[in-house]
Design an enzyme around this catalytic site. Structure first.
Site, PDB file in Angstrom:
ATOM      1  N   ASP A 128     -33.032   7.740 -44.678  1.00 42.28           N
ATOM      2  CA  ASP A 128     -33.044   6.283 -44.763  1.00 42.28           C
ATOM      3  C   ASP A 128     -34.365   5.702 -45.269  1.00 42.28           C
ATOM      4  O   ASP A 128     -34.707   4.572 -44.958  1.00 42.28           O
ATOM      5  CB  ASP A 128     -32.721   5.716 -43.366  1.00 42.28           C
ATOM      6  CG  ASP A 128     -32.522   4.212 -43.357  1.00 42.28           C
ATOM      7  OD1 ASP A 128     -32.047   3.682 -44.370  1.00 42.28           O
ATOM      8  OD2 ASP A 128     -32.853   3.568 -42.341  1.00 42.28           O
ATOM      9  N   ASN A 149     -17.015  -3.055 -41.641  1.00 44.84           N
ATOM     10  CA  ASN A 149     -18.375  -3.537 -41.388  1.00 44.84           C
ATOM     11  C   ASN A 149     -19.404  -2.771 -42.205  1.00 44.84           C
ATOM     12  O   ASN A 149     -20.607  -2.948 -42.015  1.00 44.84           O
ATOM     13  CB  ASN A 149     -18.701  -3.451 -39.898  1.00 44.84           C
ATOM     14  CG  ASN A 149     -18.618  -2.027 -39.370  1.00 44.84           C
ATOM     15  OD1 ASN A 149     -18.333  -1.081 -40.106  1.00 44.84           O
ATOM     16  ND2 ASN A 149     -18.845  -1.862 -38.073  1.00 44.84           N
ATOM     17  N   LEU A 152     -20.425   3.854 -41.560  1.00 47.60           N
ATOM     18  CA  LEU A 152     -19.644   5.078 -41.597  1.00 47.60           C
ATOM     19  C   LEU A 152     -18.997   5.260 -40.230  1.00 47.60           C
ATOM     20  O   LEU A 152     -19.672   5.151 -39.204  1.00 47.60           O
ATOM     21  CB  LEU A 152     -20.535   6.276 -41.913  1.00 47.60           C
ATOM     22  CG  LEU A 152     -19.805   7.622 -41.987  1.00 47.60           C
ATOM     23  CD1 LEU A 152     -19.060   7.757 -43.313  1.00 47.60           C
ATOM     24  CD2 LEU A 152     -20.787   8.780 -41.807  1.00 47.60           C
ATOM     25  N   CYS A 193     -18.463 -10.956 -35.695  1.00 53.98           N
ATOM     26  CA  CYS A 193     -19.796 -11.209 -36.235  1.00 53.98           C
ATOM     27  C   CYS A 193     -20.158 -12.688 -36.085  1.00 53.98           C
ATOM     28  O   CYS A 193     -19.534 -13.547 -36.716  1.00 53.98           O
ATOM     29  CB  CYS A 193     -19.867 -10.802 -37.706  1.00 53.98           C
ATOM     30  SG  CYS A 193     -21.499 -11.090 -38.436  1.00 53.98           S
TER      31      CYS A 193
END
Length: 306
Positions: A128, A149, A152, A193
């Site tokens: 990352d 979203n 994974l 959300c």
């Protein structure tokens, strides 16, 4: 066992949830999605997402000689919870030691095993922090599918895990299993959300995302989002918390991810009165250091307005 299975077995021995292998190549399907997302400015101030565009799509340009991508998952689902229900909420991934260090150390152990036991190779670990499309390679390696979203999701493990990969110059047998999308008609992540950052299924506008605003945003937090953070002070797990697949999540067994003993006990007042010495004590090795003390205070002030 063949080389492929020995690598995957060693990954599990090192504590990884799962490991998959794919052949290095050009990510054709991701090219247009990435271009469109960047063109809409959904990366916000994350200008690094627009750099090294071709390297993001082809890891062979990132590490010379790369023939295989070995993807791994590392569980971070915590055993503990914050005790005060009124306290500002810290994302679960930031409870313990910064995952970049933990995951990279394990990947380098795996790389050493491959070099010593499988065959001499040149390789490089990525966590990352370089232009690698982690989730795309995990999908290619059969480790899960991309949920609505954009996380994974694994059939076996949900989504509370970190992703890392090794780029190696060995040609290895690949995991050709492609996991089908199991989201179905579910829209729980979209509906939950609070800032409506999931602007369409499989599309997140980072500028509206609580994680982006509390971590990546360097200036003032977007005032139009005031009152919508649900007490999130660093990161946000809401779209994962409501995902039915995370009913399968089990606590991690990685001591480095255990929180500082005082962290889970902090009351709302403790957070509001936190000074720099306490910040340094609690988050010395944590990913929270990314936002620094000043950034955390900014976030606390913002959520205090709600």
């Amino acid at each position: 066992m063949d080389k492929h299975e020995r690598i995957k077995q060693k990954a599990v021995e090192l504590g990884f949830l799962a490991c998959g292998i794919s052949a290095a190549g050009y990510l054709v399907d991701e090219k247009e999605r990435l271009r469109s997302w960047l063109a809409e400015g959904m990366n916000g101030e994350m200008e690094y997402m627009a750099r090294n565009h071709e390297k993001r799509l082809d890891p062979r340009l990132l590490h010379e000689g790369t023939k295989s991508v070995i993807s791994v998952l590392l569980n971070y689902y915590p055993k503990e919870r914050q005790l005060d229900p009124e306290a500002p909420v810290l994302s679960k991934y930031a409870y313990g030691t910064d995952y970049h260090f933990v995951l990279k150390d394990k990947l380098n152990e795996l790389l050493k095993f491959i070099h010593d036991e499988i065959g001499p190779c040149n390789g490089r670990a990525f966590v990352d922090s370089a232009p690698v499309l982690d989730k795309a390679w995990a999908v290619r390696s059969g480790l899960g599918w991309i949920g609505k979203n954009t996380n994974l999701i694994s059939v076996e493990h949900g989504s509370f895990f970190f992703i890392g990969e090794l780029l190696v110059d060995l040609e290895l047998k690949t995991d050709d299993r492609i996991v089908s999308n199991h989201c179905g008609n579910c829209t729980r992540c979209i509906d939950a959300c609070p800032t409506k950052a999931i602007v369409a299924p499989y599309v997140v506008d980072a500028r509206r995302c609580i994680s982006y605003q509390t971590i990546e945003q360097r200036g003032e937090i977007d005032k139009t989002l005031e009152g919508q953070f649900k007490d999130r002070v660093f990161g946000c797990d809401i779209c994962q918390d409501v995902c039915p697949w995370n009913l399968k999540s089990e606590p991690h067994e990685e001591p480095a991810f255990d929180p500082h003993p005082r962290l889970m006990e902090l009351s709302r007042l403790d957070w509001q009165n936190m000074d720099e010495s306490l910040f340094a004590e609690l988050f010395r090795k944590s990913a929270v250091m990314r936002t620094k003390y000043s950034g955390l205070m900014r976030n606390l002030k913002f959520i205090g307005k709600s």
